[in-house]
Design a protein around this motif. Structure first.
Motif, short mmCIF file in Angstrom:
data_model
loop_
_atom_site.label_atom_id
_atom_site.label_comp_id
_atom_site.label_asym_id
_atom_site.label_seq_id
_atom_site.Cartn_x
_atom_site.Cartn_y
_atom_site.Cartn_z
N ARG A 479 37.93 45.51 4.53
CA ARG A 479 36.64 44.96 4.07
C ARG A 479 36.88 43.68 3.28
O ARG A 479 36.19 42.68 3.47
N ALA A 480 37.88 43.72 2.40
CA ALA A 480 38.16 42.55 1.56
C ALA A 480 38.64 41.38 2.41
O ALA A 480 38.21 40.23 2.24
N ALA A 481 39.55 41.67 3.34
CA ALA A 481 40.13 40.60 4.15
C ALA A 481 39.06 39.96 5.04
O ALA A 481 38.99 38.73 5.16
N LEU A 482 38.21 40.79 5.64
CA LEU A 482 37.19 40.25 6.55
C LEU A 482 36.15 39.44 5.79
O LEU A 482 35.67 38.41 6.27
N LEU A 483 35.83 39.90 4.58
CA LEU A 483 34.86 39.14 3.77
C LEU A 483 35.44 37.79 3.35
O LEU A 483 34.80 36.75 3.48
N LEU A 484 36.69 37.81 2.88
CA LEU A 484 37.33 36.55 2.46
C LEU A 484 37.48 35.60 3.64
O LEU A 484 37.28 34.39 3.51
N ARG A 485 37.84 36.15 4.78
CA ARG A 485 37.97 35.30 5.98
C ARG A 485 36.65 34.59 6.28
O ARG A 485 36.62 33.41 6.59
N ARG A 486 35.56 35.34 6.14
CA ARG A 486 34.24 34.76 6.42
C ARG A 486 33.90 33.73 5.34
O ARG A 486 33.50 32.61 5.66
N GLU A 487 34.05 34.10 4.06
CA GLU A 487 33.67 33.18 2.97
C GLU A 487 34.45 31.88 3.03
O GLU A 487 33.94 30.83 2.75
N ARG A 488 35.71 32.00 3.40
CA ARG A 488 36.56 30.80 3.40
C ARG A 488 36.67 30.17 4.79
O ARG A 488 37.52 29.31 5.01
N THR A 489 35.84 30.62 5.70
CA THR A 489 35.77 30.11 7.08
C THR A 489 37.15 29.88 7.70
O THR A 489 37.42 28.84 8.31
N LEU A 490 38.02 30.86 7.53
CA LEU A 490 39.39 30.72 8.05
C LEU A 490 39.41 30.57 9.57
O LEU A 490 40.26 29.87 10.12
N GLY A 491 38.47 31.19 10.25
CA GLY A 491 38.46 31.12 11.70
C GLY A 491 38.18 29.73 12.22
O GLY A 491 38.49 29.40 13.37
N PHE A 492 37.56 28.89 11.40
CA PHE A 492 37.28 27.51 11.81
C PHE A 492 38.33 26.53 11.31
O PHE A 492 38.24 25.33 11.56
N GLY A 493 39.29 27.03 10.53
CA GLY A 493 40.20 26.12 9.83
C GLY A 493 41.28 25.56 10.72
O GLY A 493 41.23 25.62 11.94
N ASP A 494 42.30 25.00 10.06
CA ASP A 494 43.44 24.47 10.78
C ASP A 494 44.69 25.10 10.18
O ASP A 494 44.66 25.59 9.05
N LEU A 495 45.76 25.07 10.92
CA LEU A 495 46.96 25.78 10.47
C LEU A 495 48.07 24.77 10.21
O LEU A 495 48.36 23.94 11.06
N ASN A 496 48.64 24.85 9.02
CA ASN A 496 49.80 23.99 8.70
C ASN A 496 50.96 24.86 8.27
O ASN A 496 50.85 25.61 7.29
N TRP A 497 52.05 24.76 8.99
CA TRP A 497 53.23 25.56 8.64
C TRP A 497 53.95 24.93 7.46
O TRP A 497 54.06 23.72 7.37
N HIS A 498 54.46 25.76 6.57
CA HIS A 498 55.35 25.29 5.51
C HIS A 498 56.75 25.71 5.93
O HIS A 498 56.91 26.69 6.66
N VAL A 499 57.71 24.98 5.47
CA VAL A 499 59.10 25.30 5.86
C VAL A 499 59.37 26.74 5.44
O VAL A 499 59.04 27.15 4.34
N SER A 500 59.93 27.49 6.34
CA SER A 500 60.21 28.88 5.97
C SER A 500 61.55 29.32 6.55
O SER A 500 62.10 28.67 7.42
N ARG A 501 62.03 30.42 6.02
CA ARG A 501 63.28 30.96 6.58
C ARG A 501 62.93 31.68 7.88
O ARG A 501 61.77 32.00 8.12
N PRO A 502 63.97 32.03 8.65
CA PRO A 502 63.69 32.70 9.93
C PRO A 502 62.92 34.01 9.76
O PRO A 502 62.23 34.44 10.66
N SER A 503 63.03 34.63 8.60
CA SER A 503 62.36 35.92 8.45
C SER A 503 61.06 35.82 7.62
O SER A 503 60.57 36.84 7.14
N VAL A 504 60.55 34.61 7.47
CA VAL A 504 59.33 34.44 6.68
C VAL A 504 58.36 33.55 7.45
O VAL A 504 58.78 32.54 8.02
#
Ligand code: GLC
Length: 554
Positions: A479-504
Motif C-alpha cells: 500500500r505504501a509503495a503503490l501510493l508513493l509511486r502514484r504521488e511521485r509519478t514514478l511511472g512517468f519518470g526517467d531512469l538514471n543509473w548511478h555507478v554501482s558494484r556488480p551486486s548493487v
C-alpha cells in the motif's frame, strides 16, 4: 443495474487526456484477478464475479489503476477457462452477465478501469464452431475456420508435421474421419485459422461486445501464436537459436501484426483510451517492440525481465534493453514479476538458485526458503515500482503469498501436468485461493470454507486480516509503495543509473533514489538522503543496507 443500462455506459467514464501525450496506461498499475481463486461469494469453492465486486474497496485501497480479469466465459474449464466455448457469456461458475455489469460499474465508480481477457488463438472443442466443424467433415467451410490437415504416412496415420503441444505430446489430434487438427495447447483447445475471414469478423464482433458493455481493454492471450507459417513446415527443435525471429514456424509470424492493426482500429472507435496488452513470449526481445507500435497494442508484458531472477547485472541489462526497445517505437515498458502461469516470485527468489525458472515446484523438489524469498521479492517490488512504465501485480503478491509447493498429485488440475506425464509440475501452485480471514475455514475464501485447490497452512498467517493495519506487513508495504509511486509519478519518470558494484543496483527516478543490495554483505547508503520506504523492517541497520533488501530515499 440491468444489463441494458450497462450497455449504455460503454462511453468511458474516464476523462480522455487531450493535451498531454501521456495516456493512463503509460504508468498504470494493473492488478491481475484470477477469478476462480480471488474470492468466492456462493460457497462452491470457486471464486466468482460477485466475489470480485465485494472486494473492490480492498483493491481501490491499494492505489492501483485497473484490474485485469482472467477468463470467466462459458467453458468446460479444461484449461481453467482458457478454453472458451462461448465468448459472449459468463460461465455459471463465475455468475451472470448481470454480475459482470454490476462489477464493472462498481469498479468504474471507484476509479478502477477493467480489462478482460480475449482468447483468440484457439476455442474450446465444445465451441459451436468446432462441434460444427467435426460434423461437417473434410473440405467444409466449417473446418476451414480451424487448422485441419491430412496426415502423413501411407494412410495418413502420422500427424501433418512434428509440432509439439506446449502442454506436452503432439500438437495434432486425429478425428474419426481421418483428418488431423492442430492444437498448440490441449487437444480440447483447437487452434483457429486466422487466415479465414470468418475468424477475423467474429473476433471484431467479440471485441465490440465487451467494448459495448464498457470494458477498458483486453489482455490478448497467446498474442504471438495466431498466425502460423503458411506451409506448416516441420520445426527443427534441436536447431541452435539463430536470433532471427522466434522459436519456430508456429510463433511470432510477421502477418500476425495485421490482426492487431485491425483491432487497434476497432478500439479507436470507442474512445476513452481503450488498451490491448500482449501476452507474447517472443525472442529475441527486440521482437516484442513490434507488438506495441503506435497502430497496434499499447502494452506487452516484458517476460524477459520476469525470467532474469535475482541477478543485479542481468536485471540492469534487461531493463536497459527493454526501455530501448519500447522507446524505439514510442511505447512504454510493462513490468511484471508473477502471473497465473509461473511460479510466484516469492518462491522463485527463495530457491537455491534464484535465477532458475522451474515449471512448477513439487514436494520432491528442493523447497524455497520463504523468508529469504520474501525479502528479495519485496526488494524487487521497490525496484519494479520505481521503473518508468506500467506494472502488473498478480493477486496475492501484495500478501507475500508463496506457491503451494507441496500439493499432492491427486489435487492437481493443470492440463500441463497431465499431458506432460508429470514432467511439468504445472501451474496449480500459483493459483491457490486467496486467504482473506485467518479465523475462517478456507481462510475466508468463501462462505463455506471450500476451495477448489487446497491451501497450504502458511496461508493462515498471510491472510488479509493478519496484515491489514499491521506495520511492516507485506500488505501495508505494498500500500505504501503503490501510493508513493502514484504521488511521485514514478511511472512517468526517467531512469538514471548511478555507478554501482556488480551486486548493487542504484538509480534515481523523479528525485527518488533506489538502492537494491543483491550481495552477501551490508553496503553503505548514499549520504544526506532521507529514507522514505525500506523493503522490510530489517532493511537498514546502522545506516547500512542489508543484503536482499532495498530502499527508496529522497
Ligand atoms: C496463455 C494463458 C495460459 C493458458 C494458455 C492457453 O498462456 O496465460 O494460462 O493455458 O494461454 O490458452
Amino acid at each position: 443495474m440491468n444489463s441494458q443500462s450497462a450497455v449504455l455506459s460503454s462511453e468511458s467514464p474516464f476523462l480522455e487526456s487531450t493535451e498531454s501525450p501521456r495516456s493512463w496506461w503509460n504508468d498504470a498499475v494493473i492488478y491481475q484477478i484470477y477469478p476462480r481463486s480471488f474470492a468466492d461469494s456462493n460457497g462452491d469453492g470457486v471464486g466468482d464475479l460477485a466475489g470480485v465486486t465485494a472486494r473492490l474497496d480492498y483493491l481501490a485501497k491499494l492505489s492501483i489503476d485497473a484490474i485485469w480479469l482472467s477468463p470467466f466465459y462459458v467453458s468446460p474449464q479444461a484449461d481453467a477457462g482458457y478454453d472458451v466455448a462461448d465468448y459472449r457469456q459468463v460461465d455459471p461458475l463465475f455468475g451472470t452477465l448481470e454480475d459482470f455489469d454490476v462489477m464493472l460499474a462498481a469498479a468504474h465508480a471507484r476509479g478502477l478501469r477493467v480489462i478482460v481477457d480475449v482468447v483468440p488463438n484457439h476455442t474450446s472443442s465444445a465451441h459451436d464452431w468446432f462441434v460444427a466443424a467435426l460434423a461437417a467433415g473434410a473440405g467444409s467451410s466449417a473446418r476451414a475456420r480451424y487448422m485441419f490437415r491430412d496426415g502423413t504416412g501411407e494412410s495418413g496415420e502420422n500427424p501433418p508435421n512434428n509440432w509439439q503441444s506446449i502442454f506436452g505430446g503432439p500438437a495434432w489430434t486425429r478425428t474419426t474421419d481421418g483428418e488431423w487438427y492442430l492444437h498448440m495447447f490441449d487437444s480440447s483447445q483447437p487452434d483457429l485459422n486466422w487466415r479465414n475471414p470468418d475468424v477475423l469478423d467474429e473476433f471484431d464482433s467479440i471485441l465490440r461486445f465487451w467494448l459495448d458493455r464498457g470494458v477498458d481493454g483486453f489482455r490478448v492471450d497467446v498474442a504471438h501464436g495466431l498466425i502460423k507459417h503458411e506451409d506448416l513446415p516441420d520445426h527443427d527443435f534441436g536447431a541452435p537459436f539463430e536470433g532471427t525471429g522466434n522459436f519456430g514456424p508456429m510463433w511470432d509470424q510477421d502477418d500476425v501484426h495485421d490482426i492487431y492493426q485491425r483491432w487497434n482500429r476497432v478500439l479507436a472507435e470507442y474512445g476513452g483510451e481503450r488498451i490491448m496488452v500482449a501476452e507474447a513470449w517472443v525472442s529475441p526481445p527486440e521482437r516484442l517492440g513490434r507488438y506495441v507500435r503506435a497502430d497496434e497494442m499499447q502494452q506487452a508484458f516484458n517476460f524477459e525481465f520476469m525470467t532474469v531472477g535475482w541477478d543485479a547485472m542481468g536485471l540492469r541489462r534487461s531493463i536497459d534493453a527493454a526501455r530501448a526497445i519500447t522507446g524505439e517505437v514510442g511505447a512504454t515498458t510493462t513490468w511484471v514479476m508473477s502471473n497465473h502461469d509461473v511460479v510466484r516470485h516469492v518462491s522463485r527468489l527463495g530457491l537455491p538458485d534464484p535465477t532458475s525458472w522451474p515449471k512448477g515446484i513439487s514436494a520432491s523438489d528442493p523447497q524455497p526458503d520463504y523468508t529469504l524469498g520474501l525479502s528479495r521479492a519485496r526488494a524487487m517490488t521497490l525496484l519494479v515500482l520505481a521503473l518508468p512504465g506500467s506494472a502488473y501485480v498478480f493477486e496475492g503478491e501484495e500478501l507475500g503469498l508463496p506457491d503451494h509447493t507441496t500439493l499432492r498429485e491427486e489435487d492437481r488440475m493443470d492440463p500441463g501436468f497431465y499431458r506432460s506425464g508429470g514432467l511439468d509440475v504445472g501451474r496449480d501452485g500459483c493459483r491457490i485461493p486467496l486467504p482473506w480471514d485467518s479465523s475462517e475455514p478456507g481462510f475466508g475464501f468463501g462462505p463455506a470454507g471450500a476451495t477448489w485447490l487446497p491451501q497450504p497452512p502458511s496461508f493462515g498467517e498471510l491472510a488479509v486480516d493478519r496484515q491489514d493495519g499491521v506495520e511492516g506487513s507485506t500488505l501495508e508495504f505494498y500500500r505504501a509503495a503503490l501510493l508513493l509511486r502514484r504521488e511521485r509519478t514514478l511511472g512517468f519518470g526517467d531512469l538514471n543509473w548511478h555507478v554501482s558494484r556488480p551486486s548493487v543496483l542504484h538509480f534515481s527516478n523523479s528525485g527518488v533514489r533506489v538502492v537494491v543490495n543483491f550481495g552477501h554483505g551490508p553496503i553503505p547508503l548514499p549520504h544526506g538522503l532521507d529514507l522514505i520506504l525500506p523493503s522490510g523492517p530489517g532493511a537498514v541497520v546502522a545506516g547500512e543496507l542489508q543484503p536482499n533488501h532495498a530502499v527508496w530515499l529522497v
